[in-house]
Motif scaffolding. Structure first.
Motif, PDB file in Angstrom:
ATOM      1  N   PRO A 150      -7.143 -20.319 -34.254  1.00  0.00           N
ATOM      2  CA  PRO A 150      -7.619 -18.691 -35.636  1.00  0.00           C
ATOM      3  C   PRO A 150      -8.463 -19.348 -36.142  1.00  0.00           C
ATOM      4  O   PRO A 150      -8.943 -20.731 -36.369  1.00  0.00           O
ATOM      5  CB  PRO A 150      -6.572 -18.487 -36.113  1.00  0.00           C
ATOM      6  N   LEU A 151      -9.463 -18.388 -36.458  1.00  0.00           N
ATOM      7  CA  LEU A 151     -10.687 -18.523 -37.347  1.00  0.00           C
ATOM      8  C   LEU A 151     -10.272 -18.623 -38.891  1.00  0.00           C
ATOM      9  O   LEU A 151      -9.605 -18.009 -39.575  1.00  0.00           O
ATOM     10  CB  LEU A 151     -11.792 -17.763 -36.308  1.00  0.00           C
ATOM     11  N   ILE A 152     -10.905 -19.554 -39.162  1.00  0.00           N
ATOM     12  CA  ILE A 152     -10.064 -20.238 -40.630  1.00  0.00           C
ATOM     13  C   ILE A 152     -12.001 -19.897 -41.610  1.00  0.00           C
ATOM     14  O   ILE A 152     -12.467 -20.113 -41.569  1.00  0.00           O
ATOM     15  CB  ILE A 152     -10.185 -21.671 -40.841  1.00  0.00           C
ATOM     16  N   VAL A 153     -11.178 -19.208 -42.582  1.00  0.00           N
ATOM     17  CA  VAL A 153     -12.095 -18.409 -43.978  1.00  0.00           C
ATOM     18  C   VAL A 153     -11.771 -19.843 -44.728  1.00  0.00           C
ATOM     19  O   VAL A 153     -10.725 -19.080 -45.404  1.00  0.00           O
ATOM     20  CB  VAL A 153     -12.712 -17.168 -43.582  1.00  0.00           C
ATOM     21  N   ASN A 154     -12.615 -20.823 -45.442  1.00  0.00           N
ATOM     22  CA  ASN A 154     -12.633 -21.401 -46.509  1.00  0.00           C
ATOM     23  C   ASN A 154     -13.125 -20.435 -47.823  1.00  0.00           C
ATOM     24  O   ASN A 154     -14.235 -20.120 -47.891  1.00  0.00           O
ATOM     25  CB  ASN A 154     -13.117 -22.739 -46.711  1.00  0.00           C
ATOM     26  N   CYS A 155     -12.136 -20.496 -49.109  1.00  0.00           N
ATOM     27  CA  CYS A 155     -12.751 -19.773 -50.159  1.00  0.00           C
ATOM     28  C   CYS A 155     -12.614 -20.594 -51.040  1.00  0.00           C
ATOM     29  O   CYS A 155     -11.141 -20.785 -52.305  1.00  0.00           O
ATOM     30  CB  CYS A 155     -11.792 -18.070 -50.007  1.00  0.00           C
ATOM     31  N   TRP A 156     -14.219 -20.518 -51.930  1.00  0.00           N
ATOM     32  CA  TRP A 156     -13.522 -21.167 -53.235  1.00  0.00           C
ATOM     33  C   TRP A 156     -14.144 -21.134 -54.228  1.00  0.00           C
ATOM     34  O   TRP A 156     -14.510 -20.390 -54.750  1.00  0.00           O
ATOM     35  CB  TRP A 156     -15.126 -22.336 -52.193  1.00  0.00           C
ATOM     36  N   ASN A 157     -12.984 -20.967 -55.484  1.00  0.00           N
ATOM     37  CA  ASN A 157     -13.231 -20.373 -56.270  1.00  0.00           C
ATOM     38  C   ASN A 157     -12.919 -19.278 -56.972  1.00  0.00           C
ATOM     39  O   ASN A 157     -13.430 -18.608 -57.539  1.00  0.00           O
ATOM     40  CB  ASN A 157     -14.593 -20.739 -57.056  1.00  0.00           C
ATOM     41  N   PHE A 158     -12.261 -18.074 -55.260  1.00  0.00           N
ATOM     42  CA  PHE A 158     -12.095 -17.151 -55.557  1.00  0.00           C
ATOM     43  C   PHE A 158     -10.499 -16.936 -57.035  1.00  0.00           C
ATOM     44  O   PHE A 158     -10.448 -15.883 -57.645  1.00  0.00           O
ATOM     45  CB  PHE A 158     -11.262 -16.423 -54.164  1.00  0.00           C
ATOM     46  N   THR A 159     -10.222 -17.974 -57.068  1.00  0.00           N
ATOM     47  CA  THR A 159      -8.940 -18.320 -57.800  1.00  0.00           C
ATOM     48  C   THR A 159      -9.114 -19.507 -58.424  1.00  0.00           C
ATOM     49  O   THR A 159      -9.962 -20.587 -58.136  1.00  0.00           O
ATOM     50  CB  THR A 159      -7.573 -18.316 -56.708  1.00  0.00           C
ATOM     51  N   TYR A 160      -8.292 -18.921 -59.554  1.00  0.00           N
ATOM     52  CA  TYR A 160      -8.253 -20.121 -61.027  1.00  0.00           C
ATOM     53  C   TYR A 160      -7.083 -21.410 -60.701  1.00  0.00           C
ATOM     54  O   TYR A 160      -6.391 -21.292 -60.778  1.00  0.00           O
ATOM     55  CB  TYR A 160      -8.599 -19.570 -62.328  1.00  0.00           C
TER      56      TYR A 160
END
Length: 717
Positions: A150-160
């Motif tokens: 699966p293709l993994i997307v790292n989402c930095w600082n989208f949440t607190y």
């Protein structure tokens, strides 16, 4: 001569690889637009990029770390690409029109797919990734693309996350079902396993039991040898839910196996063992009176065919301090010798079951992707229950790697301090996380929604890690969690400390070890709270300033290559409270002999500036040196003396700009020629006149600070 020749060859190879890498970068920049390959996301596929594994992108690492180079070559057999720190501004341009040309700023349908996914996950009434992007907030994206996965997307600082400066969420993209052959123009994706809608389902129970059976029958490294330890008390569940009772007379000869529950108290007060309820609970425990998490623990224990379970609030007398101290000291053995640890990771409190329908945010979301005009491809996306380890590790995820110490699992339990050692000590653990059931042992880790092969967790598969580094990683991971009571700071990690190699040969000193004391003293506070007091009066009463346990924040250590110690420990004492030498302390002293350089601290918390400097004989000032402060500092006074000195703020307000006296105490030097000295920044203790207290740590200090210092003996409290 051979070594010189070898070095020359390596240098030539490095130069050649660097040239090739630069050439590939330029080539992609020139050809990318013409070939329809996005310069931002590489069309979500791993080919044709200078950072594709096997390319010389890490050439500068290969000279210093040949093992890493060999590992990367092995991984290169499968096309893999990792792109880090992609600004969301660049991705959002795929939706924006250039006002000058009237054309899309970046006409990339793959970036638009990412935008659609982010809309579904990160736009709500409190926060929008689009607004954050346009406001210049530091939200970024990472892509982990590996053929067949699966293709993994790292989402930095989208949440607190108030406890993490750079909060991260991982998403995975896949197709369900996965086509038998690749589809031209589709993102590179692999298949994923099914995630159950309800944790109480038969498939979840089957996964749990099959994982345990496989471990017991096929994993040689997971075999447990009896050592005669039995918990003081266990809850008997072997007679069914109507025959539960507390047992305190089990002998080692009975060789019983037990499960141990790891759970969040969540501020509530579940049914507990007290001096008053002891007799009643030994006769019978009413299943209906148990909170939901305890009921689930009984159910799981019975499903696994075990007759006993250990639950802290029911197996430790809660209103007996002596019993609590004794049992807290045995907790390391309770969890490490348990047949299995049950982790109620998705439950924030005892009243919330973890055997329940899965929350909607953990269920897959579906998107249509236009691979060509008139042809839409169904894409499935879901949030990962575990942050992805670096792909250059492959399927090797042993303990004591940088990702092991820093990647936070997802779930309320993983933010609690007490639960760190309960997971760390487990020989086997079944995590009922919000997104999936995760089984982990000393051989591998697998989840209900994961397809084989599974990540290997055998220690040492990525190289041996020294006992010093192991402990530092444990503390780094542990201190990123929260505790309700400051008095628990050391007791909550005492079980892990007793299992360390140092425990057999060294003295434990309020979270540090006598054998590595000077290097242990070099801990530093993680960024993010320099303007706030991190040692309240409560913390001061439960740890000396030289211990990381005095901080209400995460700590870490800088890596020192072949450090040379420049000071000596004359004496070190921790004032232990109670019977557990690894438990609570009320303070302590460290006396050191070495070089001190008296200096001044200059801070401006509004500008996030914390520096030290000294005055030269000619009256001029040395160059400012940045240091890592132990939270907010204040300028104190000494009765009968003029001037001020630095000390930690014990208040609940932010620090102010100041310029005050302090001292640099040098502990060691690294391998750099001139900027290699490291040590502590010290002030005077307001509580103990004549003694010093730690106010920060510093590295990369110029040699002249050490050369112009003076030899002294200091005591730090």
């Amino acid at each position: 001569m051979p070594s010189l020749f070898s070095s020359a060859v390596k240098s030539v190879r490095l130069a050649a690889d660097t040239v090739v890498y630069a050439g590939n970068t330029v080539s992609r920049q020139i050809k990318g637009g013409k070939n329809g390959v996005c310069l931002v996301c590489n069309n979500l596929q791993p080919h044709g990029h200078e950072d594709t594994f096997g390319r010389p992108s890490a050439a500068w690492n290969q000279v210093s770390d040949p093992a890493q180079a060999k590992r990367r070559k092995e991984l290169a057999s499968v096309p893999t690409l990792v792109l880090e720190e992609i600004p969301t501004k660049k991705i959002l341009e795929s939706r924006e029109t250039d006002p000058k040309t009237g054309l899309p700023k970046n006409d990339c349908r793959y970036c638009r797919l990412l935008c659609d996914i982010f809309d579904a996950y990160f736009v709500d009434e409190w926060m929008s990734w689009i607004t954050e992007t346009k406001n210049g907030m530091p939200i970024k994206v990472g892509l982990m693309i590996r053929q067949g996965q699966p293709l993994i997307v790292n989402c930095w600082n989208f949440t607190y996350d108030k406890w993490f400066q750079n909060a991260r969420v991982d998403l995975e993209i896949y197709m369900d079902p996965m086509p038998a052959t690749s589809i031209p123009g589709a993102p590179t994706m692999g298949p994923a396993g099914r995630r159950a809608v309800d944790v109480r389902s038969e498939e979840c129970m089957r996964f749990m039991k099959e994982s345990v059976w496989e471990c017991c029958n096929r994993h040689q490294g997971c075999a447990m040898q009896p050592d005669g330890f039995v918990p003081t008390r266990l809850i008997y569940v072997g007679g069914g839910k109507d025959a539960l009772k507390l047992c305190d007379n089990i002998t080692p000869e009975q060789a019983v196996s037990w499960a141990a529950l790891s759970h969040c108290w969540g501020g509530g007060k579940p049914l507990s063992l007290t001096t008053e309820t002891l007799k009643v609970l030994k006769e019978r425990i009413n299943f209906a009176e148990l909170p939901a998490t305890f009921q689930d623990a009984v159910t799981v224990t019975q499903e696994l065919g075990l007759a006993y379970v250990w639950i802290d609030s029911l197996c430790i007398v809660q209103d007996d301090k002596t019993d609590w101290e004794q049992e807290a000291a045995r907790m390391g053995a309770v969890y490490s010798r348990a047949f299995i640890v049950i982790s109620g990771a998705s439950s924030p409190n005892p009243s919330t079951p973890y055997l329940r329908p899965r929350e909607e945010e953990w269920l897959p979301k579906h998107f249509n992707f236009a691979v060509s005009p008139g042809l839409n491809l169904p894409i499935t996306v879901r949030q990962r229950h575990l942050l992805a380890a670096p792909l250059d590790q492959g399927l090797l995820e042993p303990p004591f790697t940088s990702s092991w110490a820093t990647l936070k699992k997802v779930g309320p339990l993983y933010g609690r301090g007490w639960c760190f050692q309960e997971s760390f000590l487990a020989s086997r653990i079944i995590n009922f996380a919000p997104g999936a059931i995760i089984y982990e042992c000393k051989t591998h880790r697998k989840s209900e929604d994961q397809l084989p092969p599974y990540p290997c967790t055998i220690p040492g598969t990525l190289g041996e890690v020294s006992a010093l580094e192991q402990w530092q990683m444990i503390v780094k991971s542990y201190t990123s969690r929260q505790l309700t009571f400051t008095t628990d700071k050391l007791p909550a990690i005492a079980g892990a400390a007793t299992k360390m190699p140092q425990a057999t040969r060294s003295t434990y000193l309020a979270g540090l070890w006598s054998e590595s004391l000077l290097l242990d003293l070099l801990w530093q506070v993680m960024p993010g709270r320099a303007h706030e007091p991190l040692m309240t009066k409560e913390h001061e009463e439960n740890a000396p300033t030289w211990s990381w346990a005095s901080m209400n924040w995460g700590v870490t250590w800088n890596s020192l290559q072949s450090p040379k110690l420049l000071a000596a420990a004359v004496d070190a004492q921790a004032h232990i409270v109670g019977a557990n030498p690894y438990g609570q302390v009320s303070g302590g002293t460290v006396t050191l002999r070495g070089c001190i350089k008296y200096c001044r601290i200059s801070t401006d918390y509004h500008k996030n500036r914390h520096d030290v400097y000294y005055t030269k004989p000619d009256g001029s000032h040395s160059k400012m040196q940045h240091f890592r402060t132990d939270g907010a500092l204040v300028a104190g006074t000494i009765p009968g003396q003029s001037g001020t000195y630095a000390c930690r703020s014990r208040l609940t307000v932010s620090g102010n700009a100041m310029d005050t006296a302090a001292a640099f105490f040098c502990l060691a030097k690294g391998s750099w020629l001139k900027y290699d000295h490291v040590g502590l920044i010290l002030g005077m203790s307001p509580k103990f006149p004549g003694f010093m207290e730690r106010v920060g740590s510093i590295s990369n200090v110029p040699k002249d600070w050490y050369d112009t210092g003076e030899e002294v003996t200091v005591t730090i409290v």
